[in-house]
Design an enzyme around this catalytic site. Structure first.
Site, short mmCIF file in Angstrom:
data_model
loop_
_atom_site.label_atom_id
_atom_site.label_comp_id
_atom_site.label_asym_id
_atom_site.label_seq_id
_atom_site.Cartn_x
_atom_site.Cartn_y
_atom_site.Cartn_z
N ARG A 36 34.70 91.72 23.12
CA ARG A 36 35.67 92.16 22.10
C ARG A 36 36.89 91.23 22.05
NH1 ARG A 36 36.05 97.89 24.87
NH2 ARG A 36 33.92 97.21 25.32
N GLU B 61 34.69 91.42 27.81
CA GLU B 61 35.21 90.17 27.25
C GLU B 61 34.77 89.92 25.83
OE1 GLU B 61 31.23 89.17 27.46
OE2 GLU B 61 32.39 90.27 28.95
N LYS C 154 29.58 91.67 37.61
CA LYS C 154 28.39 92.49 37.44
C LYS C 154 27.53 92.46 38.71
CE LYS C 154 27.82 91.36 32.50
NZ LYS C 154 27.87 92.70 31.89
N ASP D 183 27.45 85.62 30.99
CA ASP D 183 28.46 86.61 31.32
C ASP D 183 28.26 87.12 32.75
OD1 ASP D 183 30.41 88.53 31.34
OD2 ASP D 183 29.32 89.95 30.08
N ASP E 87 34.95 92.31 32.29
CA ASP E 87 33.58 92.40 31.79
C ASP E 87 33.53 93.02 30.40
OD1 ASP E 87 30.86 92.01 31.90
OD2 ASP E 87 30.44 93.91 32.89
N ASP F 172 23.68 87.01 26.29
CA ASP F 172 24.89 87.65 25.78
C ASP F 172 25.46 86.92 24.57
OD1 ASP F 172 26.49 89.90 26.04
OD2 ASP F 172 28.01 88.87 27.24
N LYS G 68 29.42 87.06 18.50
CA LYS G 68 29.77 86.89 19.91
C LYS G 68 28.80 85.91 20.55
CE LYS G 68 29.54 89.36 24.34
NZ LYS G 68 29.21 90.65 25.00
#
Length: 427
Positions: A281, A279, A207, A200, A277, A218, A195
């Site tokens: 996956r 995202e 967030k 993010d 949020d 991230d 990933k």
């Protein structure tokens, strides 16, 4: 240049005047670290943090008791994102010095890459840095393809395109092939999927500042598997391995994806977005589909995926998920050999069905009725692994990054996990 502070090791206790169970003492010759045999590497790492905190930025590791692991433990604690530090290393035999040099080159790359500001490290920059690192250690045994922007949509990478389309910086898929055999038809032993969310914001499920301020990190999963492949190559990896990095920003704009959107993947799965949020996956799914298509013996994905894993384990362990007990055991054995902290969390068949949607086959987030967020996230990913019950490991990288310093680590990235994955690849 200041004179180096000598750091020596001793198995004798410190003079009582330094206090009961003192782990270091200071004399005219320098600083002595007093090992007790219980957790010597941890003691060295914690002492290095204290030495750095004293403002000592130039040290010499002196004496015959240093080996590569002890030197590395010192450096893990001594390194920090601000300022410069110089270490004069002790004499080591050629093999140990090479091992130490490889750790310094590759794992420092991982830490520095994760620590880089999002402004200078976008999706394209992350992919190119990964190519440069692997090419540096593998030379002409590497080929790669970078797919970006609207080409992702045209080729069916709908998760990655959907998440990344809200940013002016195009999403990117890096597909890298390390093939030391020279045979284009050689089977692929393993696929690594990372990933690479370079920032993010949470998207429209935005967030709070306290949860967003570290989100340059991230992409820690992508950096970790890249470092792991590079490190495995330096340890003599002689099998074909493919690397897939799913790189994007998750931002808010008029073109960003929204709650209620439905993503159709190349394997036919339809996913309703009920939390922008969640995202990670969504982008990993594309990489896992590609990995499965290679028919490898082993698939490992790594991602800073859930807050639930951090709630369970803090920042001290990486969370491991797998349906394959034997493979999970091998990973944990590799972690023990490399002195890196991993902990297995539950993943069962029922977790795969705890993502219900009224409009699609899957929801991208669990409901209040199914609160095991790290396990349901792993369950979601399993829908994109062709043979998910065998040969697949999911690592939720909860130990990748620390927002604040602790007694063993500075603030920022740790590099943990690189050696464990490399160990498994070369076992």
């Amino acid at each position: 240049m200041t004179e180096a502070m000598k750091i020596t090791l001793s198995t004798q206790p410190a003079d009582a005047r330094w206090g009961e169970k003192a782990t270091y003492s200071i004399n005219n010759d320098g600083i002595t670290l007093h090992l007790n045999g219980a957790d010597d590497l941890g003691l060295i790492q914690r002492a290095a943090r204290k030495i750095d905190g004293l403002g000592i930025k130039h040290v010499q590791l002196s004496g015959e008791d240093w080996d590569a692991d002890r030197c590395w433990a010192f450096w893990q604690g001594y390194k920090a994102p601000k300022g410069t530090r110089k270490v004069e290393w002790p004499d080591l035999d050629d093999a140990q010095r090479q091992e130490l040099d490889n750790r310094l080159m590759i794992i420092d790359w991982v830490r520095d890459t994760i620590n880089a500001p999002a402004e200078e490290l976008g999706p394209s920059q992350l992919a190119q840095r990964a190519v440069d690192l692997i090419s540096n250690v593998a030379g002409d045994r590497v080929t790669y393809r970078i797919t970006k922007g609207e080409d992702l949509r045209d080729q069916g990478y709908m998760g990655l395109h959907t998440v990344g389309r809200g940013s002016e910086r195009s999403p990117v898929l890096l597909a890298l092939d390390y093939n030391p055999t020279g045979d284009k038809e050689a089977p692929v032993y393993a696929c690594l999927v990372g990933k690479g969310i370079t920032f993010d914001s949470g998207g429209y499920s935005i967030k709070q500042t306290a949860f967003m301020d570290s989100m340059k990190s991230d992409m820690g999963g992508a950096a970790t598997v890249t470092g792991a492949l590079a490190f495995a190559i330096t340890r003599g990896l002689n099998k074909r391995v493919k690397l897939f990095l799913c790189c994007a920003d998750n931002l808010i704009s008029g073109n960003a994806f929204k709650l209620g959107d439905i993503i159709t993947y190349r394997n036919g799965k339809k996913v309703e977005v009920m939390n922008t949020d969640a995202e990670g996956r969504l982008v990993l799914a594309d990489g896992l589909i590609d990995a499965s298509a290679q028919k490898p013996e082993l698939i490992i994905d790594a991602a800073t995926l859930t807050g639930a894993a951090k709630t369970a384990l803090g920042n001290d362990y990486h969370a491991l998920f797998s349906f394959d007990d034997a493979l999970a055991g091998r990973l944990l054995a590799s972690a023990a050999q490399e002195n890196e902290p991993f902990w297995r969390l539950p993943l069962a068949e029922f977790h795969r069905s705890q993502l219900p949607s009224n409009f699609a086959e899957l929801n991208n987030t669990g409901s209040a009725a199914y609160p095991a967020g790290a396990s349901t996230a792993a369950g979601f990913l399993s829908h994109f692994v062709e043979n998910y019950q065998q040969g697949w490991l999911h690592i939720d990288c909860s130990a990748t990054y620390r927002k604040a310093p602790v007694e063993q680590w500075s603030a920022g990235a740790t590099g943990l996990g690189v050696r464990t994955i490399a160990n498994l690849l070369t076992a």
